[in-house]
Design a protein around this motif. Structure first.
Motif, short mmCIF file in Angstrom:
data_model
loop_
_atom_site.label_atom_id
_atom_site.label_comp_id
_atom_site.label_asym_id
_atom_site.label_seq_id
_atom_site.Cartn_x
_atom_site.Cartn_y
_atom_site.Cartn_z
N ARG A 150 0.85 -1.26 -0.20
CA ARG A 150 -0.52 0.22 0.64
C ARG A 150 0.89 1.86 0.26
N LEU A 151 2.22 1.90 0.30
CA LEU A 151 3.01 2.18 0.37
C LEU A 151 3.47 2.55 -1.08
N PHE A 182 23.97 -4.46 -3.09
CA PHE A 182 22.74 -5.04 -2.09
C PHE A 182 21.36 -4.85 -1.53
N HIS A 183 20.50 -4.31 -1.52
CA HIS A 183 19.83 -4.06 -0.61
C HIS A 183 19.06 -5.05 -0.13
N ILE A 184 18.41 -5.33 1.41
CA ILE A 184 17.53 -6.28 1.98
C ILE A 184 16.99 -6.17 2.65
N LEU A 185 15.38 -6.11 2.77
CA LEU A 185 14.37 -5.89 3.23
C LEU A 185 14.29 -6.93 4.11
N SER A 186 14.19 -7.22 5.60
CA SER A 186 13.90 -8.57 6.02
C SER A 186 12.97 -8.59 7.36
N LEU A 244 -1.04 -10.42 17.53
CA LEU A 244 0.48 -10.84 16.09
C LEU A 244 -0.50 -10.27 15.45
N SER A 245 -1.88 -9.47 15.53
CA SER A 245 -1.63 -8.86 14.37
C SER A 245 -1.54 -6.59 14.85
N HIS A 246 -2.65 -6.60 16.38
CA HIS A 246 -2.05 -5.85 17.08
C HIS A 246 -0.45 -5.73 17.24
N GLY A 247 0.41 -6.55 17.07
CA GLY A 247 2.46 -6.71 16.67
C GLY A 247 2.14 -6.40 15.28
N ALA A 248 1.98 -6.84 15.36
CA ALA A 248 2.09 -6.28 13.47
C ALA A 248 1.96 -4.32 12.77
N GLU A 249 0.74 -4.66 13.95
CA GLU A 249 0.45 -2.89 13.37
C GLU A 249 1.64 -1.81 14.40
N ARG A 250 1.76 -1.95 15.76
CA ARG A 250 3.02 -1.60 15.99
C ARG A 250 4.11 -1.72 15.52
N ILE A 251 4.60 -2.92 15.31
CA ILE A 251 6.48 -3.36 13.85
C ILE A 251 6.24 -1.65 13.15
N PHE A 252 4.92 -1.89 12.54
CA PHE A 252 4.69 -1.15 10.98
C PHE A 252 4.49 0.31 12.01
N GLN A 253 4.29 0.95 12.56
CA GLN A 253 4.34 2.26 12.62
C GLN A 253 5.65 2.30 13.79
N GLU A 254 6.28 1.59 14.18
CA GLU A 254 7.87 2.12 14.63
C GLU A 254 8.59 1.98 13.79
N ASN A 255 8.84 0.95 12.40
CA ASN A 255 9.65 1.00 11.31
C ASN A 255 9.29 2.19 10.19
N TYR A 256 8.20 3.13 10.41
CA TYR A 256 7.51 3.10 8.85
C TYR A 256 8.61 4.47 8.53
N GLU A 257 9.34 4.69 8.95
CA GLU A 257 10.06 5.82 7.74
C GLU A 257 11.69 5.25 7.47
N LEU A 292 10.56 1.49 6.08
CA LEU A 292 9.71 1.30 5.48
C LEU A 292 9.08 2.37 4.64
N GLN A 293 8.73 3.02 4.49
CA GLN A 293 8.68 4.07 3.57
C GLN A 293 9.88 4.78 2.36
#
Length: 463
Positions: free
Chosen positions: A47-48, A271-275, A354-367, A369-370
């Motif tokens: 979605r980004l 090489f750029h690895i997204l893990s 797991l779903s709440h954790g994924a949402e929080r991890i996304f917010q913590e790593n937003y910059e 990932l963007q």
């Protein structure tokens, strides 16, 4: 006018050459049902890209997708040809792939320069990343049932595996059918371990040895004590392999992914690895109070020796990957809290956590990932994409010259006609042919997941 066209073609050629200096890799950890976390994050990353106006197939942004265990299933699903997979298509925009044009006579090169690249074909549709979460929600309880999946006996838990592998195999058959691993739309690799020959095995589309995608998925996810090993014949060497979950070798397959990428792209400069992790928890243990052998293996204490081995292996991978000079390593990780979610926990509480954790991890790593999404959205070179077989030459050159017409629909039709080899899976001897519908989670859980992860918020057409 001719001079301008020559300069334009030269610049386009240089742009493609420059882009080949950088290669982008997606890497996904193992973790059973905790694969919900990277499944949600993949949807977020997609979605980004869309928010940046990038409607190209999600998988095509990567030069390699690698995974272990549940991460291997996700990797294979993303790389599978959508028209042959059991998952819904993404419905992305049609995107041409360019290739080097036939060389011109010397006098033309003197006057006009090298001919510009031409259109080689159209990037095939990919699967909808949002479908990945559904694999867990719809099939988790079937693969990891709460009740006994094998006949009850006093010694059953000691002399047999915890779960019957047949539900997992039915799911893999539904998702991958008989798609050869070599037919992956982009390079893909999963990690497993051969106990018979005492060796790590990388099942890759680059050197597939005739394996099928569902065979690779079964092998990388054959977690010891949970499922029986995958006994598979190597169609190239004739060897019988006893394959178990790749997590015993590399639960985070970043180093193997880097190794594979170096083989695939020897001329790449970076090489750029997204893990993506599966939100595993940090395990600490007071070894001074272990209490001997029993203390190290005691399940009540979390089987300390096993957890320390697994944790130190992942820490080593992180440390080495971060020190490789031609590698940009972006690790997306976060913990779920004090209470660990087991890899076979399919309860509503676990799914919610797991779903709440994924949402929080996304917010913590937003910059992070963007930033990675922005890099992906800028690429225009797709030489890593496997075009459908029997493609016709291109429609036009970039300079407007008329070339034989390409028919994208015909490409897909021709691809469907390609013969598929029969499976040689030894353990499929007693596989039930009927496919039972996967159980649905209670509607309350589905509503909560939709609320917390906003899955399904995209309104895209499916093929």
């Amino acid at each position: 006018m001719l001079v301008v066209m020559s300069i334009w073609g030269t610049r386009k050629k240089q742009q493609i050459a420059d882009e080949r200096d950088d290669r982008y890799i997606l890497c996904i950890d193992g973790g059973g049902m905790r694969g919900v976390v990277p499944a949600v994050l993949l949807g977020k990353l997609a979605r980004l890209l869309q928010d940046a106006g990038d409607e190209r197939p999600f998988y095509a942004h990567f030069d390699l997708i690698a995974g272990t265990s549940t991460g291997g299933l996700l990797a294979l699903a993303l790389a599978a040809p959508a028209d042959k997979s059991g998952l819904s298509k993404e419905g992305a925009a049609a995107t041409p792939v360019f290739q080097k044009a036939e060389p011109s006579p010397a006098w033309k090169r003197v006057l006009f320069g090298d001919p510009p690249p031409v259109v080689a074909g159209v990037i095939p549709d990919g699967i909808d990343p949002d479908q990945l979460l559904n694999l867990y929600l719809e099939s988790g309880k079937d693969i990891f049932p709460k009740g006994p999946s094998r006949p009850l006996s006093i010694l059953g838990p000691i002399f047999s595996d915890k779960y019957d592998e047949k539900p997992l195999m039915r799911l893999l058959r539904r998702v991958f059918d008989d798609i050869p691993l070599s037919d992956a739309t982009i390079p893909v690799m999963v990690v497993t371990y051969d106990t018979k020959h005492a060796s790590p095995i990388l099942l890759s589309s680059r050197d597939s040895h005739g394996f099928l995608m569902r065979e690779a998925a079964r092998a990388t996810s054959a977690a010891p004590t949970f499922f029986s090993p995958a006994i598979i014949k190597d169609r190239q060497t004739g060897k019988i392999l006893n394959l178990i979950d790749g997590g015993v070798v590399a639960n985070n397959p970043v180093l193997y992914a880097y190794h594979e990428a170096k083989h695939l792209y020897p001329d790449a400069k970076r090489f750029h690895i997204l893990s993506f992790s599966t939100a595993s928890s940090t395990f600490s243990f007071d070894a001074g109070k272990a209490g001997g052998v029993i203390g190290w293996v005691d399940p009540a204490k979390g089987a300390p020796i096993q957890k320390i081995y697994a944790q130190s292996q992942m820490q080593t991978s992180d440390m080495i990957a971060a020190s490789i000079t031609d590698l940009d390593y972006i690790r997306i990780h976060g913990e779920l809290g004090a209470e660990h979610v087991r890899l076979d926990d399919t309860s509503e509480v676990a799914m919610d956590k797991l779903s709440h954790g994924a949402e929080r991890i996304f917010q913590e790593n937003y910059e992070a990932l963007q930033g990675f999404a922005i890099q992906l959205s800028k690429r225009t070179n797709f030489d890593q994409v496997r075009l459908p077989p029997d493609t016709e030459p291109s429609t036009t050159g970039l300079d407007g010259s008329v070339l034989p017409r390409i028919d994208a629909q015909k490409q897909l039709e021709d691809s469907n006609k390609k013969s598929i080899p029969d499976s040689e899976y030894n353990f499929e001897y007693n596989l039930e042919t009927s496919v039972t519908p996967p159980p649905q989670l209670p509607s309350s859980t589905n509503r909560q997941l939709e609320k917390t992860t906003k899955i399904g918020s995209r309104r895209r057409k499916h093929g």
